[in-house]
Structure formats: C-alpha cells, structure tokens
Design an enzyme around this catalytic site. Structure first.
Site, mmCIF file in Angstrom:
data_model
loop_
_atom_site.group_PDB
_atom_site.id
_atom_site.type_symbol
_atom_site.label_atom_id
_atom_site.label_comp_id
_atom_site.label_asym_id
_atom_site.label_seq_id
_atom_site.Cartn_x
_atom_site.Cartn_y
_atom_site.Cartn_z
ATOM 1 N N HIS A 115 6.068 -12.194 2.556
ATOM 2 C CA HIS A 115 7.196 -13.090 2.818
ATOM 3 C C HIS A 115 6.743 -14.188 3.772
ATOM 4 O O HIS A 115 6.057 -13.898 4.763
ATOM 5 C CB HIS A 115 8.349 -12.326 3.473
ATOM 6 N N THR A 168 -6.035 -4.853 6.544
ATOM 7 C CA THR A 168 -5.911 -6.318 6.627
ATOM 8 C C THR A 168 -7.203 -7.028 6.224
ATOM 9 O O THR A 168 -7.202 -8.241 6.073
ATOM 10 C CB THR A 168 -5.548 -6.738 8.062
#
Ligand SMILES: CC(C)(COP(=O)(O)OP(=O)(O)OC[C@H]1O[C@@H](n2cnc3c(N)ncnc32)[C@H](O)[C@@H]1OP(=O)(O)O)[C@@H](O)C(=O)NCCC(=O)NCCS
Length: 191
Positions: A115, A168
């Site tokens: 998002h 990540t």
C-alpha cells in the site's frame, strides 16, 4: 469407522470436488492438486498451479488487475508439489514465482507490492499500491509460521525462513534466515 475418520474423509472429498470444479478457471491446474475451501480468489486466469500442490483452507490467492503492471504471464506460478498449510496469502500485481516442493507454514504472506502511504491526509486504503517488484521463492524452500515476504525479494532454492520473520531482502540459496527484518544465521549443510 469413527467420527474422526468420517470427518476426514468428508473434508477430503469436499476439497477434491471443490478443486475439480475450480480447475478449468485457472491458467493451469495440475493433476492431483487440491485447494481446501474456503478460498478467497481473484484473477485465477493469471494463476498457474502445477501438479500435486496443496493449498490449505482459508488461503487467499489474488492477481490484482486488470493491470498494466501485470507484465509477467502467468502472473502467479506455484510449482509442482508445493504445499501451503493454510490461511496463506499470495497477492500479485506484477509477478510471483513460487518454485517446486516449497513449504509454507500457516499464515504466510507474500506480496510483490505494498500500500502507498505517503499522504498523511488520506487513508492508506485510498492511496493505491507502490513498490511493485516481482518475488521469487526457490524450489524446496521452507517458510515458517506467519512469515511475511516483501516486494522484490528472491528467496533462494532450499532456504529456510524462521517463524514470524519479515523478509525485506534477498535470502541466498540454502541459508537459514530469521527475524524482522530477516537476517541469515547460518547455511544448511549437505548431510
Ligand atoms: C529457524 C528455525 C527452523 C531454527 O533453525 P536453526 O538453524 O536450528 O536455528 P537455531 O535454533 O540454531 O537459531 C539460530 C539463531 O536464530 C534465532 N532464531 C531462531 N528462530 C527464530 C525466529 N523464528 N525468529 C527470530 N529468531 C530466531 C535463535 O534464537 C538463534 O539466535 P542466537 O544465535 O542469537 O542464539 C526455527 O527457529 C523456526 O523458526 N522454525 C519454524 C517452525 C514453524 O513455523 N513450523 C511450521 C511447520 S510447517
């Protein structure tokens, strides 16, 4: 035959019937592949699933679109023999490639986008997506309970990711990575 046996049989039969009914809707759906309902499903025409795959109950597979971002076809590939234990989410805007014989524990989350949230005056919900970058998970990898895999990450063949890790950055083949953010703690040996 006791109640547990009947229950297991009925569950298995229901999943099989559900999967056979669903199969023609996918880009590819290999033999003996089973998806256990309930399933949240979007963009199945862009999803190719190999043979002998199991996707446990409560999972969510989606290819968001139609989208100019979806340049990889099929956008979501799940290799033969891969097993997602249940309540797993794979959310795709560009491309996610999950290899063969990969094991996802429950609650694994994989997305090749996130998002957008730059504008403080707008709800995140209304800001669309960003960081669209394909994800690759190599053959034979194992992702523990509630692992999160972020956009652009490649997890190498045979890598292990510990429970509750947030991945990540790339994880090299055969290494064991843990934590949030996930760090490599060792490399698997040949025994
Ligand atoms: C990663 C795992 C497999 C252990 O692998 P291992 O190579 O034996 O690792 P170790 O237990 O030697 O731990 C190595 C280090 O990582 C840490 N660590 C292990 N698992 C961790 C995790 N999930 N999150 C954070 N740190 C973790 C250990 O504390 C240790 O840290 P230290 O060196 O500072 O003491 C295990 O901890 C794990 O997370 N298993 C997932 C279980 C699961 O989800 N099962 C679902 C069934 S499909």
């Amino acid at each position: 035959v006791n109640t547990a046996d009947v229950y297991r049989l009925a569950q298995r039969a229901r999943a099989k019937v559900f999967s056979l009914g669903l199969a023609p809707s996918f880009a590819e759906f290999g033999p003996r592949t089973v998806i256990d309902p309930p399933l949240r499903l979007v963009g199945e025409r862009s999803i190719a699933i190999g043979a002998d795959v199991y996707i446990g109950a409560g999972s969510w597979l989606q290819v968001v679109g139609p989208s100019a971002l979806t340049t990889i076809s099929p956008a979501l590939v799940i290799g033969a023999g891969t097993r997602m234990s249940g309540t797993c989410t794979v959310s795709v805007a560009a491309g996610v490639d999950i290899g063969r014989s990969v094991l996802f524990a429950r609650g694994v989350y994989v997305a090749d986008h996130r998002h957008a949230f730059a504008d403080i005056d707008l709800p995140v919900l209304e800001q669309g997506i960003e960081q669209v970058a394909p994800v690759v998970i190599g053959d034979g990898a194992w992702l523990g309970e509630h692992v999160v895999v972020c956009p652009g990450v490649t997890i190498g063949r045979g890598a292990v990711v510990g429970a509750n890790s947030v991945v990540t950055a790339d994880v090299a083949p055969g290494s064991v990575a843990v934590g949030a953010p996930a760090r490599v703690v060792r490399t698997r040996a040949r025994v």
